[in-house]
Design a protein around this motif. Sequence first.
Motif, PDB file in Angstrom:
ATOM      1  N   PRO A  35     -29.605 -69.332 -17.394  1.00  0.00           N
ATOM      2  CA  PRO A  35     -28.521 -70.043 -17.173  1.00  0.00           C
ATOM      3  C   PRO A  35     -28.776 -71.572 -17.943  1.00  0.00           C
ATOM      4  CG  PRO A  35     -30.451 -70.260 -15.349  1.00  0.00           C
ATOM      5  CD  PRO A  35     -30.616 -69.152 -16.297  1.00  0.00           C
ATOM      6  N   PRO A  36     -27.743 -72.145 -18.413  1.00  0.00           N
ATOM      7  CA  PRO A  36     -27.843 -73.509 -19.217  1.00  0.00           C
ATOM      8  C   PRO A  36     -28.699 -74.693 -18.529  1.00  0.00           C
ATOM      9  CG  PRO A  36     -25.676 -73.133 -18.306  1.00  0.00           C
ATOM     10  CD  PRO A  36     -26.370 -71.880 -17.883  1.00  0.00           C
ATOM     11  N   ALA A  92     -36.872 -72.964 -21.779  1.00  0.00           N
ATOM     12  CA  ALA A  92     -37.008 -71.659 -21.117  1.00  0.00           C
ATOM     13  C   ALA A  92     -38.263 -71.414 -20.671  1.00  0.00           C
ATOM     14  CB  ALA A  92     -37.085 -70.549 -22.511  1.00  0.00           C
ATOM     15  N   VAL A  93     -39.524 -71.980 -21.069  1.00  0.00           N
ATOM     16  CA  VAL A  93     -40.771 -71.533 -20.235  1.00  0.00           C
ATOM     17  C   VAL A  93     -40.870 -72.371 -18.923  1.00  0.00           C
ATOM     18  CG1 VAL A  93     -43.349 -71.981 -20.208  1.00  0.00           C
ATOM     19  CG2 VAL A  93     -42.076 -70.780 -22.210  1.00  0.00           C
ATOM     20  N   LEU A  94     -40.457 -73.617 -19.108  1.00  0.00           N
ATOM     21  CA  LEU A  94     -40.845 -74.580 -17.852  1.00  0.00           C
ATOM     22  C   LEU A  94     -39.742 -74.373 -16.814  1.00  0.00           C
ATOM     23  CD1 LEU A  94     -42.215 -77.778 -19.827  1.00  0.00           C
ATOM     24  CD2 LEU A  94     -43.367 -76.014 -18.340  1.00  0.00           C
ATOM     25  N   PHE A  95     -38.507 -74.487 -17.352  1.00  0.00           N
ATOM     26  CA  PHE A  95     -37.305 -74.509 -16.399  1.00  0.00           C
ATOM     27  C   PHE A  95     -36.707 -73.033 -16.214  1.00  0.00           C
ATOM     28  CE2 PHE A  95     -37.480 -78.657 -18.766  1.00  0.00           C
ATOM     29  CZ  PHE A  95     -38.274 -79.378 -17.689  1.00  0.00           C
ATOM     30  N   LYS A  96     -36.911 -72.228 -17.033  1.00  0.00           N
ATOM     31  CA  LYS A  96     -36.113 -70.818 -16.829  1.00  0.00           C
ATOM     32  C   LYS A  96     -34.540 -71.058 -17.270  1.00  0.00           C
ATOM     33  CE  LYS A  96     -39.809 -68.639 -15.223  1.00  0.00           C
ATOM     34  NZ  LYS A  96     -41.117 -69.521 -16.215  1.00  0.00           N
ATOM     35  N   GLN A  97     -34.533 -72.026 -18.366  1.00  0.00           N
ATOM     36  CA  GLN A  97     -33.032 -72.268 -18.587  1.00  0.00           C
ATOM     37  C   GLN A  97     -32.836 -72.348 -20.025  1.00  0.00           C
ATOM     38  OE1 GLN A  97     -32.657 -76.135 -16.916  1.00  0.00           O
ATOM     39  NE2 GLN A  97     -31.954 -75.443 -14.838  1.00  0.00           N
TER      40      GLN A  97
END
Length: 197
Positions: A17-18, A150-155
Motif C-alpha cells: 500500500p502507498p 518498505a522494510v519499516l512500514f510495509k508501504q
Amino acid sequence: MTQRLDTPDKEAIALLPPFERLGLDRITLVNTAKQAQIAHDALMASRAWGFDTESKPTFRVGEASDGPHVLQLSTRERAWVFQLHDLDCRAVAADLLARPGIAKAGFGLGDDRKRIIQKFGVEPADVLELNSIFKAQGYRKEVGVKGAVAVLFKQRFQKSKKAATSNWANERLSESQLVYAANDAYAAYRVWEALSL
C-alpha cells in the motif's frame, strides 16, 4: 556473524500500500528572508530533521553543477523547501545545516555534503546517513528511501522520475517539485523516527 539481509525487490514493493505523503497543506516554500526566519524558528523546536537537497541536473559531459538549488528539511508535521537563489534564504539554510545538536537524517548524503561545503562554505553538523544504519543491521546493498519505507512500514514510497530530473534552479517550482522534494525529507524523518524509537 552478522545476518545478511535483503530489501524487497521492485515487484514486491509495487504490491505494498502507498506511503502517506505530505500534501501541499503541510509543505512550506521558503524563498524570502522573512519566510526563512519563520522556517528557522519552527525548525529549531525539533531535535531532528529529515534532510535532502536537489540540484539542477547536468546533461553534458564535463558540465559541473552549481547546486544545490533547493534544500528540504522536514519534521513529523511539516516540510520546508528552501530555494537557494535568494542570499538571505541561503544564509539561513547554511546556519541550520551547521547547527550542532540536531540530527539531519537522509539517504545518499555524500554528494549533498560535498556540494553544501562548496556552495555554503559550511560543514553540515550531525548529519546521519540512514543507509549506514541499515548496513550495520546487515543489509547488503544501499537501502535508500524506497527500501527503508518498505522494510519499516510495509508501504510503497512513490517517487516521480519526471520531478527528480526537473530543473531545480527554476525561479518558480511546480507543485509536483514541491511534493517530491518535501516528501524525500519527510520520509527520511519518518525512517529516522522509526529507527530511534
